[in-house]
Design a protein around this motif. Structure first.
Motif, short mmCIF file in Angstrom:
data_model
loop_
_atom_site.label_atom_id
_atom_site.label_comp_id
_atom_site.label_asym_id
_atom_site.label_seq_id
_atom_site.Cartn_x
_atom_site.Cartn_y
_atom_site.Cartn_z
N LEU A 284 0.83 -1.20 0.00
CA LEU A 284 0.00 0.00 0.00
C LEU A 284 0.87 1.26 0.00
O LEU A 284 0.53 2.27 -0.63
CB LEU A 284 -0.91 -0.01 1.23
CG LEU A 284 -2.16 0.87 1.19
CD1 LEU A 284 -3.10 0.43 0.09
CD2 LEU A 284 -2.87 0.83 2.54
N ILE A 285 1.99 1.19 0.68
CA ILE A 285 2.89 2.34 0.75
C ILE A 285 3.71 2.46 -0.53
O ILE A 285 3.79 3.53 -1.15
CB ILE A 285 3.83 2.21 1.96
CG1 ILE A 285 3.03 2.25 3.26
CG2 ILE A 285 4.88 3.31 1.95
CD1 ILE A 285 3.85 1.89 4.48
N GLN A 286 4.29 1.35 -0.95
CA GLN A 286 5.26 1.39 -2.04
C GLN A 286 4.63 1.48 -3.42
O GLN A 286 5.29 1.89 -4.37
CB GLN A 286 6.16 0.16 -1.96
CG GLN A 286 7.01 0.09 -0.71
CD GLN A 286 7.88 -1.14 -0.66
OE1 GLN A 286 7.69 -2.09 -1.43
NE2 GLN A 286 8.86 -1.15 0.22
N GLN A 287 3.38 1.11 -3.55
CA GLN A 287 2.76 1.08 -4.87
C GLN A 287 1.68 2.15 -5.03
O GLN A 287 0.79 2.01 -5.86
CB GLN A 287 2.18 -0.31 -5.14
CG GLN A 287 3.23 -1.40 -5.17
CD GLN A 287 2.65 -2.77 -5.46
OE1 GLN A 287 1.53 -2.90 -5.92
NE2 GLN A 287 3.44 -3.81 -5.18
N THR A 288 1.77 3.21 -4.24
CA THR A 288 0.86 4.35 -4.38
C THR A 288 1.61 5.51 -5.02
O THR A 288 2.72 5.84 -4.59
CB THR A 288 0.29 4.78 -3.02
OG1 THR A 288 -0.46 3.70 -2.46
CG2 THR A 288 -0.61 5.99 -3.17
N GLU A 289 1.03 6.11 -6.02
CA GLU A 289 1.65 7.23 -6.72
C GLU A 289 1.34 8.53 -5.95
O GLU A 289 0.37 9.23 -6.24
CB GLU A 289 1.12 7.32 -8.15
CG GLU A 289 1.86 8.32 -9.02
CD GLU A 289 1.30 8.38 -10.42
OE1 GLU A 289 2.09 8.31 -11.38
OE2 GLU A 289 0.07 8.49 -10.56
N TRP A 290 2.20 8.84 -4.99
CA TRP A 290 1.94 10.01 -4.14
C TRP A 290 2.26 11.31 -4.85
O TRP A 290 1.57 12.31 -4.64
CB TRP A 290 2.77 9.90 -2.86
CG TRP A 290 2.36 8.77 -1.96
CD1 TRP A 290 3.04 7.62 -1.72
CD2 TRP A 290 1.15 8.69 -1.21
NE1 TRP A 290 2.34 6.82 -0.85
CE2 TRP A 290 1.17 7.45 -0.52
CE3 TRP A 290 0.05 9.52 -1.04
CZ2 TRP A 290 0.14 7.05 0.32
CZ3 TRP A 290 -0.98 9.11 -0.20
CH2 TRP A 290 -0.93 7.89 0.46
N GLY A 291 3.30 11.35 -5.65
CA GLY A 291 3.67 12.60 -6.30
C GLY A 291 4.27 13.58 -5.30
O GLY A 291 4.62 13.22 -4.17
#
Length: 555
Positions: A284-291
């Motif tokens: 959930l942390i590593q595969q979210t495109e936070w930008g």
């Protein structure tokens, strides 16, 4: 041409200030002969600190003009200042503007950028802030404008406030580095006990930061009981995340705040064992495109288990906010949470005491429904100076059930918004201090030969402390009554030969000591070090009664 008078007053043209100034000292005229005694003078312009050669001198009075025997000598022309000279003078005056969080002037910090001078006397420049939500940004603008306009070659100043863009972090590899590369600050919102309004605090602080101008994201890290889908309704009625062509999850958005929760992926209950939850949370942390984000607030589940440990390994958190309630049981859990944060090397920079009290709307009377709270003790025992109290407002709970956070709907002048604004501004300042190294972390060691505790503040400064004095200054619950503040420890019961068996740092703010008498103390550096600048205050520690009881002499 000069007109003379017995009054001796002179109207002088100051070449640097470009204005006429009236003077009475530099020019005098003989009332008998009308002779000008000092045909060439120095005069002061309208600005007290500028001096220039007078181009012309005119004396005012009743005497006739003395033409005979007088020659008008041309003043030496002033050398025009180059852009480099003007820039140097501007930077010099701007050094008077001090960032109170970092303890340095804005020129030394490199905040003054893009200086431009126009031919009409206008100067414009940028002041780069550590955060767009900086609580003192308008004060910076006002100070810079006033100081720049004191220069003789500046008629007006235009100060543009900018903010540092999150830069990609170097080092390391893997998806976590990529998706979080442009996140400037990662803040953990934690509590070791459930039901203390932790999620409510995280959501409302996040939307307050957004209203102050920051780019913000929220990660709901509670896989078993996600609350973000209930508390915040995303824009456009979206309830599910979508994937990019690269396979990254795109966060949902509400009022510019990015939202990510397991509840947006799977609304069904998560019946998973511990190792699977840790793996899911990592994805959930590593595969979210936070930008690009200024702040990513991570709403942790209560407790001190697998999820908290996993986050400590995956995230490089900047700081943490601990949420609690006034009950004594909640305080005991706060201590556990702080100890966990210390092991994760995450400094707790603020404590929020929710449901601190209730004010009756009809009478205005305050009721401490759950007791007086323990914020004073947290400050005393752990050196956490930022403690906030959030009253029990029914409006907050009602808004949490509608999908629109209260800080998104109330005006900025409201009491509720101002309460969360104080928390948000305190968080902004603390994150800046942590990121830019305004904190000083001392190192302590035991000198058995001299029987002294030696604390090194930096490469040049050391302080020596007698162990017995430090032991007597302990303010834990066994030594000081937590409600009355009265001394429980008999100072005479502490043996002069006592010594520390073990010493270790507690975060950035305190020293933990295991004593030879079996007692354990947690001593905030501010309490007993005269030269310590706390990360929570970023200024010289002032004297206190506790520290005064400790003999700490510089070596």
């Amino acid at each position: 041409m000069r007109r003379t008078s017995s009054s001796g007053r002179a109207l002088c043209w100051a070449s640097l200030s470009g204005r006429w100034a009236l003077h009475e000292r530099h020019v005098s005229v003989s009332p008998l002969s009308g002779t000008l005694w000092r045909p060439s003078v120095w005069c002061t312009g309208t600005r007290d600190h500028q001096r220039g050669r007078a181009r012309a001198v005119k004396t005012l009075g009743a005497h006739p003009i003395q033409r005979r025997g007088l020659r008008c000598s041309a003043a030496v022309p002033e050398r025009s200042l180059s852009t480099a000279d003007k820039t140097q003078q501007l930077l010099q005056v701007l050094r008077a503007v001090i960032d109170p969080d970092l303890g340095e002037d804005i020129v030394t910090l490199g905040f003054v950028q893009n200086i431009e001078f126009d031919s009409d006397g206008t100067v414009s420049f940028d002041v780069e802030l550590t955060s767009p939500a900086c609580p003192i940004k308008e004060s910076f603008r006002e100070q810079c404008t006033q100081l720049a306009e004191t220069l003789p070659f500046v008629k007006s100043a235009q100060v543009r406030l900018t903010a540092q863009s999150p830069r990609a972090k170097s080092g390391g590899s893997g998806a976590a580095q990529d998706t979080l590369a442009q996140v400037a600050n990662i803040v953990l919102v934690t509590s070791a006990k459930g039901g203390v309004a932790k999620s409510t605090t995280a959501v409302n602080v996040a939307f307050t930061l957004a209203r102050l101008g920051a780019r913000v994201g929220i990660l709901d890290a509670d896989v078993y009981g996600p609350s973000l889908p209930i508390m915040v309704s995303p824009d456009g009625g979206q309830t599910r995340v979508r994937l990019t062509p690269e396979g990254l999850m795109v966060p949902l958005v509400r009022a510019g705040v990015k939202l990510m929760s397991f509840g947006y992926i799977n609304p069904d209950p998560a019946m998973l064992r511990g190792p699977m939850v840790s793996s899911l949370l990592t994805q959930l942390i590593q595969q979210t495109e936070w930008g690009p984000l200024d702040y990513l607030l991570v709403d942790l589940p209560p407790g001190t288990g697998d999820i908290q440990i996993t986050l400590g390994q995956v995230l490089k958190a900047t700081a943490a906010v601990v949420v609690t309630t006034p009950q004594r049981l909640a305080f005991a859990d706060v201590v556990k949470g702080i100890q966990l944060l210390d092991k994760m090397a995450v400094p707790p920079v603020a404590v929020v005491e929710s449901m601190a009290y209730f004010v009756a709307p009809d009478t205005g009377r305050r009721y401490d429904l759950f007791g007086k709270g323990h914020s004073a003790r947290l400050s005393r025992d752990f050196g956490i100076r930022n403690t906030f109290h959030v009253p029990l407002w029914p409006e907050i709970n009602e808004a949490g059930d509608t999908g629109t956070p209260i800080t998104l709907s109330v005006p900025e002048s409201s009491e509720i918004f101002q309460c969360y604004r104080r928390i948000a501004e305190g968080l902004v300042q603390e994150c800046a201090r942590v990121r830019f190294g305004a904190s000083l972390i001392p190192q302590a060691r035991w000198d058995p030969a001299q029987r002294e505790i030696i604390v090194r503040l930096d490469d040049q400064t050391e302080e020596r402390i007698r162990p017995a004095s430090l032991r007597r200054a302990c303010r834990c619950a066994a030594c000081v009554d937590e409600y009355t503040g009265s001394q429980l420890l008999d100072p005479s019961s502490v043996n002069e030969d006592i010594y520390p068996n073990q010493m270790m740092n507690v975060g950035n703010y305190a020293l933990a000591v295991n004593w030879s008498d079996g007692h354990q103390s947690i001593m905030p550096w501010e309490r007993f070090l005269t030269g310590y600048r706390s990360a929570s205050r970023s200024r010289q520690a002032g004297p206190s009664a506790a520290r005064d009881s400790v003999v700490a002499a510089a070596e």
